[in-house]
Design a protein around this motif. Structure first.
Motif, mmCIF file in Angstrom:
data_model
loop_
_atom_site.group_PDB
_atom_site.id
_atom_site.type_symbol
_atom_site.label_atom_id
_atom_site.label_comp_id
_atom_site.label_asym_id
_atom_site.label_seq_id
_atom_site.Cartn_x
_atom_site.Cartn_y
_atom_site.Cartn_z
ATOM 1 N N ASN A 1 0.835 -1.194 0.000
ATOM 2 C CA ASN A 1 0.000 0.000 0.000
ATOM 3 C C ASN A 1 0.874 1.250 0.000
ATOM 4 N N ASN A 2 0.406 2.298 -0.674
ATOM 5 C CA ASN A 2 1.010 3.610 -0.448
ATOM 6 C C ASN A 2 0.785 3.973 1.019
ATOM 7 N N TYR B 1 9.689 1.747 -2.699
ATOM 8 C CA TYR B 1 8.910 2.972 -2.521
ATOM 9 C C TYR B 1 9.746 4.207 -2.833
ATOM 10 N N THR C 1 0.552 14.298 -5.163
ATOM 11 C CA THR C 1 0.310 12.866 -5.329
ATOM 12 C C THR C 1 -0.343 12.560 -6.671
ATOM 13 N N PRO D 1 5.161 2.504 -5.511
ATOM 14 C CA PRO D 1 4.363 3.032 -4.402
ATOM 15 C C PRO D 1 5.101 4.174 -3.711
ATOM 16 N N TRP E 1 -5.987 6.642 -6.341
ATOM 17 C CA TRP E 1 -4.914 6.073 -5.531
ATOM 18 C C TRP E 1 -5.322 5.819 -4.083
ATOM 19 N N TYR E 2 -6.496 6.321 -3.659
ATOM 20 C CA TYR E 2 -6.897 6.194 -2.252
ATOM 21 C C TYR E 2 -7.142 4.744 -1.859
ATOM 22 N N ASN F 1 -5.749 1.964 -2.403
ATOM 23 C CA ASN F 1 -4.597 1.199 -1.919
ATOM 24 C C ASN F 1 -3.594 2.103 -1.199
ATOM 25 N N THR F 2 -4.129 3.048 -0.431
ATOM 26 C CA THR F 2 -3.288 3.958 0.355
ATOM 27 C C THR F 2 -3.679 3.885 1.824
#
Length: 651
Positions: free
Chosen positions: A278-279, A366, A438, A448, A500-501, A503-504
């Motif tokens: 995850n981010n 990352y 972002t 990520p 992107w939310y 998987n953040t």
């Protein structure tokens, strides 16, 4: 007649000394009354504070009197009362009175904020004049205060003039023997206080407030200046390094690498499950004490957003900050290390290429970014993060904003700012910059990301955009807390619309509490901070009540993400049932090792104190130290200090 003339020549110096001792005593009594119930009244303790204070004031006084006693010793008696004599005496008097009155005012404002005499915070603030001067200007009516100071200086000059003190100085004479006798005595006293008297001389009471009130502000300032970094082996109780490292290594649940040196904590963390990449966005919130949230008992209802998301996500209810300043919170979160005595590693030399949580993220592919609403020059933030693998986004007006991601440092530009104060842009502007940054990042990168965000709005002068919350801007911390809560809510609302939310993971945690002051040498309740994990990997939710430290947050998050990685971090995975319940809490001198019911404190006198912590009443009861707790405290702090000084924290 000779004695009278001798006294008259020194009348200005002696009268000034009496004035200084009197005003200092009055200020000390004001601080005593101000402290209220935190100092139970005992006549012997009250007199002890006054006597200790008078002694410490004498230490300040002899330094201020030295230039004047030197002047009177070398100035020819035949020129007494000349124009040169009058100009020098009047100018010196006004200069000293100006310094002293400004200092008294500064002590009052410092006490209001920190419930302490000047300490290392005051020393640090002198370096960052832009932020501090603007903060003072936005927090207090500076023109009125300066006018008041000028009037007080004039008033005391007029009173000395009216009383004939200056006239006596200009008309009086003293023999060469007497003049040099006073100078020699003055020099001896200066040497005595310089060599033999430490600021800790005033610390005779178990009540921290009594110790602080017994100190003298200027003496405390220079003591903090001299002891900004403390040598652990010189000032603290120690044990053999071999034993210390064995104890720390044994506390880890992963084996230390065989090829690693004996004096190391480097090891591998192995997880059999594939990693969840995850981010991660860390929001480090300025001064967000646990007790401002409803879930921790607050009834002001100033944090509706945070209280509402707690129930829907994973949260830590028993987590403690390692220190009392932003740089300590950043140090704990980024380096996952117990706080070493003196200044934070963020502000020390040779703090480049360290093993940070960013190093772990980098191992997993990352990209790391540090985002700050102010100028990252403050507290050496930019230097530390940029030299430890982070791209920098801050309010650096000397840079043009860039989205090419090839540069390591770019700015929040004027057209992106709707409101700012001395410390930087408002939290909404910082979060808006985070969103746009972002958005641009995910369009050009597949890796990520890890964002470390540091907010500023919940800080004096507590100003923010009008109309955002019900409490008017600039009226106090409650309004700033409400605004920060509002800004976080708006950020989450906007982030949820982004692709992107999903998987953040967003982590919200405080850097430190709003205030750490209290009657105890370490006031434990004022180190308790909230931490919330939104979109936790694996969908984890609920309360984590296990006592843990700020340094444990990221190792625990890595465990949720099933990371396998090489580590040099001290933090534990709190989700492992075998992980110990303990926290590290401290200030720049006192180093605490906290377990669910006991606090062990190491101090720079080479001693250890122990307390039973009654959580229901938030009181500490002195008790006998036990060898196990003392040994664990020494081992952790000593090894952390050793690794910093021997490059053991490097990547």
């Amino acid at each position: 007649m000779a004695a009278k003339r001798y006294e008259e020549r020194y009348s200005t110096m002696f009268s000034y000394a009496g004035w200084f001792l009197l005003v200092s005593a009055v200020l000390r009594i004001v601080f005593w009354i101000w402290s209220g119930a935190d100092i139970p009244f005992h006549v012997t303790h009250f007199l002890g504070v006054l006597c200790t204070g008078a002694f410490m004031d004498l230490g300040v006084l002899v330094f201020f009197c030295l230039p004047f006693s030197l002047y009177l010793a070398v100035f020819p008696s035949k020129w007494n009362g000349s124009l040169a004599d009058k100009m020098l005496v009047h100018t010196g008097f006004v200069a000293v009175m100006l310094i002293q009155i400004l200092t008294f005012f500064a002590e009052i404002t410092f006490w209001e904020e920190f419930k302490s005499r000047f300490n290392f915070i005051a020393v640090d603030y002198l370096i960052y004049t832009y932020e501090v001067v603007h903060n003072i200007n936005e927090s207090y009516p500076i023109p009125l205060l300066l006018t008041g100071v000028a009037l007080l200086v004039w008033l005391f000059w007029w009173l000395f003039q009216k009383a004939g003190i200056f006239a006596a100085t200009f008309q009086g004479k003293a023999s060469v023997v007497k003049k040099w006798s006073i100078l020699v005595l003055n020099v001896i006293l200066v040497a005595f206080f310089s060599v033999f008297i430490n600021n800790t001389t005033a610390e005779w009471s178990a009540n921290r407030y009594e110790n602080e009130i017994g100190k003298a502000g200027i003496y405390s300032f220079f003591a903090a200046f001299r002891s900004n970094e403390l040598n652990f082996r010189q000032f603290y109780e120690t044990m053999p390094n071999e034993k210390a490292f064995r104890m720390v290594q044994h506390s880890f649940l992963q084996p230390i690498e065989k090829q690693a040196p004996n004096f190391s904590v480097r090891r591998n963390v192995i997880d059999s499950i594939a990693p969840i990449k995850n981010n991660v966005i860390l929001i480090c919130v300025e001064s967000l004490s646990a007790d401002v949230l409803g879930h921790f008992g607050n009834t002001d209802h100033n944090t509706p957003k945070l209280d509402s998301i707690i129930d829907q996500n994973l949260w830590f209810s028993n987590l403690f900050a390692t220190g009392t300043r932003t740089v300590r919170g950043m140090e704990a979160l980024s380096l996952s290390i117990p706080p070493t005595p003196g200044r934070s590693i963020l502000k020390r030399k040779d703090n480049e290429h360290l093993f940070t949580v960013g190093s772990v993220f980098k191992q997993l592919g990352y990209t790391n970014t540090f985002l700050y609403g102010g100028d990252g020059y403050f507290d050496n933030m930019d230097y530390f993060f940029s030299n430890n693998g982070f791209t920098i986004v801050d309010r650096n007006r000397g840079l043009a904003s860039s989205n090419d991601f090839e540069t390591n440092h770019y700015s929040i530009t004027d057209d992106e700012v709707t409101f700012e104060n001395a410390w930087g842009v408002c939290d909404e502007d910082l979060f808006n910059k985070t969103i746009s940054y972002t958005d641009t990042y995910v369009k050009t990168h597949t890796a990520p990301f890890f964002h470390f965000i540091m907010t500023t709005s919940n800080h004096r002068p507590y100003t923010y955009p009008e109309g955002t919350v019900a409490i008017p801007s600039g009226t106090g911390r409650k309004g700033a807390v409400a605004y920060t809560d509002y800004a976080i809510g708006e950020f989450l609302k906007e982030a949820q619309t982004k692709p992107w939310y999903a998987n953040t993971t967003i982590v919200i945690v405080a850097d430190h509490c709003a205030s750490s002051a209290g009657r105890w040498e370490l006031n434990i309740a004022n180190y308790r901070i909230p931490a919330i994990v939104i979109n936790a990997p694996g969908g984890q939710k609920g309360e984590i009540n296990k006592m843990c430290s700020q340094i444990d947050l990221f190792p625990s998050l890595f465990a949720l993400q099933h990371f396998s990685y090489e580590t040099n971090l001290y933090g534990h995975n709190v989700f492992d049932p075998h992980a110990p319940e303990r926290a590290f809490v401290g200030n720049y001198r006192k180093l605490g090792y906290l377990t669910p019911h006991k606090l062990t404190v190491l101090d720079e006198q080479g001693t250890a104190n122990a307390y039973i912590w009654d959580r229901s009443s938030n009181t500490l009861h002195p008790t006998k130290t036990d060898t196990t707790s003392v040994a664990k405290a020494i081992a952790n702090y000593q090894t952390a200090d050793y690794l910093y000084h021997h490059n053991g924290l490097k990547e």
